[in-house]
Design a protein around this motif. Structure first.
Motif, PDB file in Angstrom:
ATOM      1  N   THR A  70       0.857  -1.178   0.000  1.00  0.00           N
ATOM      2  CA  THR A  70       0.000   0.000   0.000  1.00  0.00           C
ATOM      3  C   THR A  70       0.893   1.227   0.000  1.00  0.00           C
ATOM      4  OG1 THR A  70      -1.703  -1.159   1.251  1.00  0.00           O
ATOM      5  CG2 THR A  70      -1.777   1.251   1.293  1.00  0.00           C
ATOM      6  N   LEU A 106       0.897   5.535   0.231  1.00  0.00           N
ATOM      7  CA  LEU A 106       0.231   6.801   0.502  1.00  0.00           C
ATOM      8  C   LEU A 106       1.136   7.919   0.005  1.00  0.00           C
ATOM      9  CD1 LEU A 106      -0.627   4.835   3.078  1.00  0.00           C
ATOM     10  CD2 LEU A 106      -1.801   6.909   3.717  1.00  0.00           C
ATOM     11  N   GLU A 155      -2.816  -0.933  -3.275  1.00  0.00           N
ATOM     12  CA  GLU A 155      -3.641   0.228  -2.940  1.00  0.00           C
ATOM     13  C   GLU A 155      -2.800   1.485  -3.029  1.00  0.00           C
ATOM     14  OE1 GLU A 155      -6.928  -0.959   0.243  1.00  0.00           O
ATOM     15  OE2 GLU A 155      -4.897  -1.107   1.056  1.00  0.00           O
ATOM     16  N   TYR A 166      -3.208   5.657  -2.060  1.00  0.00           N
ATOM     17  CA  TYR A 166      -3.978   6.706  -1.407  1.00  0.00           C
ATOM     18  C   TYR A 166      -3.250   8.031  -1.589  1.00  0.00           C
ATOM     19  CZ  TYR A 166      -6.506   3.083   1.202  1.00  0.00           C
ATOM     20  OH  TYR A 166      -7.267   2.007   1.562  1.00  0.00           O
ATOM     21  N   LYS A 187      -5.377   7.116   6.379  1.00  0.00           N
ATOM     22  CA  LYS A 187      -6.091   6.490   5.264  1.00  0.00           C
ATOM     23  C   LYS A 187      -7.587   6.795   5.297  1.00  0.00           C
ATOM     24  CE  LYS A 187      -5.060   2.139   4.353  1.00  0.00           C
ATOM     25  NZ  LYS A 187      -4.613   0.751   4.520  1.00  0.00           N
ATOM     26  N   ALA A 195      -8.022   9.998   3.514  1.00  0.00           N
ATOM     27  CA  ALA A 195      -7.304  10.073   2.239  1.00  0.00           C
ATOM     28  C   ALA A 195      -8.238   9.763   1.078  1.00  0.00           C
ATOM     29  CB  ALA A 195      -6.142   9.086   2.252  1.00  0.00           C
ATOM     30  N   HIS A 220      -8.752   7.412  -2.000  1.00  0.00           N
ATOM     31  CA  HIS A 220      -8.318   6.075  -2.428  1.00  0.00           C
ATOM     32  C   HIS A 220      -8.311   6.030  -3.953  1.00  0.00           C
ATOM     33  CE1 HIS A 220      -8.944   1.614  -2.968  1.00  0.00           C
ATOM     34  NE2 HIS A 220      -7.865   1.658  -2.194  1.00  0.00           N
TER      35      HIS A 220
END
Length: 151
Positions: A63, A65, A87, A89, A144, A147, A149
């Motif tokens: 993931t 970010l 993922e 973000y 998250k 955030a 997505h």
């Protein structure tokens, strides 16, 4: 740096180590792991290395970010990123954190380097301290929630 251990704390200030080098060093000790990366910006070089680590079976899930400002800088990389990361973000963040969780270790890296090529002195702190890992993991979950997505 010494090999990881249950109570590991290590740090460096260097211009020759890239974040993906550090990630590879960790993954070679942890085996397949789930990873969270928080960074202000990301590069094609970092994404390619992560793609290689995935093909090698070292990454079970990842993931990322990124800061909202990174959207402009990384828009041309986003398709590649979407095929590499599980993922993505976007949030207001300037943090540089790497969390790696496997059956062997939970590793936290806190430092100055983005997931881009750094040709400057960068400082990183690496620890397996469970309290630090939990605190940052909980803070990331909060981040998250607020955030955007991407996928």
């Amino acid at each position: 740096m010494k090999p990881l251990s249950p109570e590991y704390i290590g740090a460096y200030l260097d211009s020759g180590i890239q974040l993906y080098n550090l990630l590879e060093w960790i993954l070679n000790q942890t085996g397949s792991a789930e990873i969270t990366v928080i960074t202000f910006s990301i590069s094609e070089e970092f994404i390619r290395k992560v793609h290689q680590f995935r093909k090698m079976g070292l990454i079970a899930k990842i993931t990322v970010l990124l800061d909202f400002k990174a959207i402009q800088k990384t828009e041309n990389l986003i398709r590649f990123a979407e095929n590499t990361f599980d993922e993505i973000y976007y949030a207001k963040t300037h943090a540089k954190i790497l969390l790696v969780q496997s059956n062997k270790f939970r590793v936290c890296v806190i430092g100055s380097q983005n997931a881009t090529r750094g040709n400057r002195e960068e400082c990183e702190l690496v620890t397996t301290d469970p309290v630090i890992y939990e605190n940052l993991s909980n803070s990331i979950q909060r981040l998250k929630q607020n955030a955007v997505h991407r996928g």
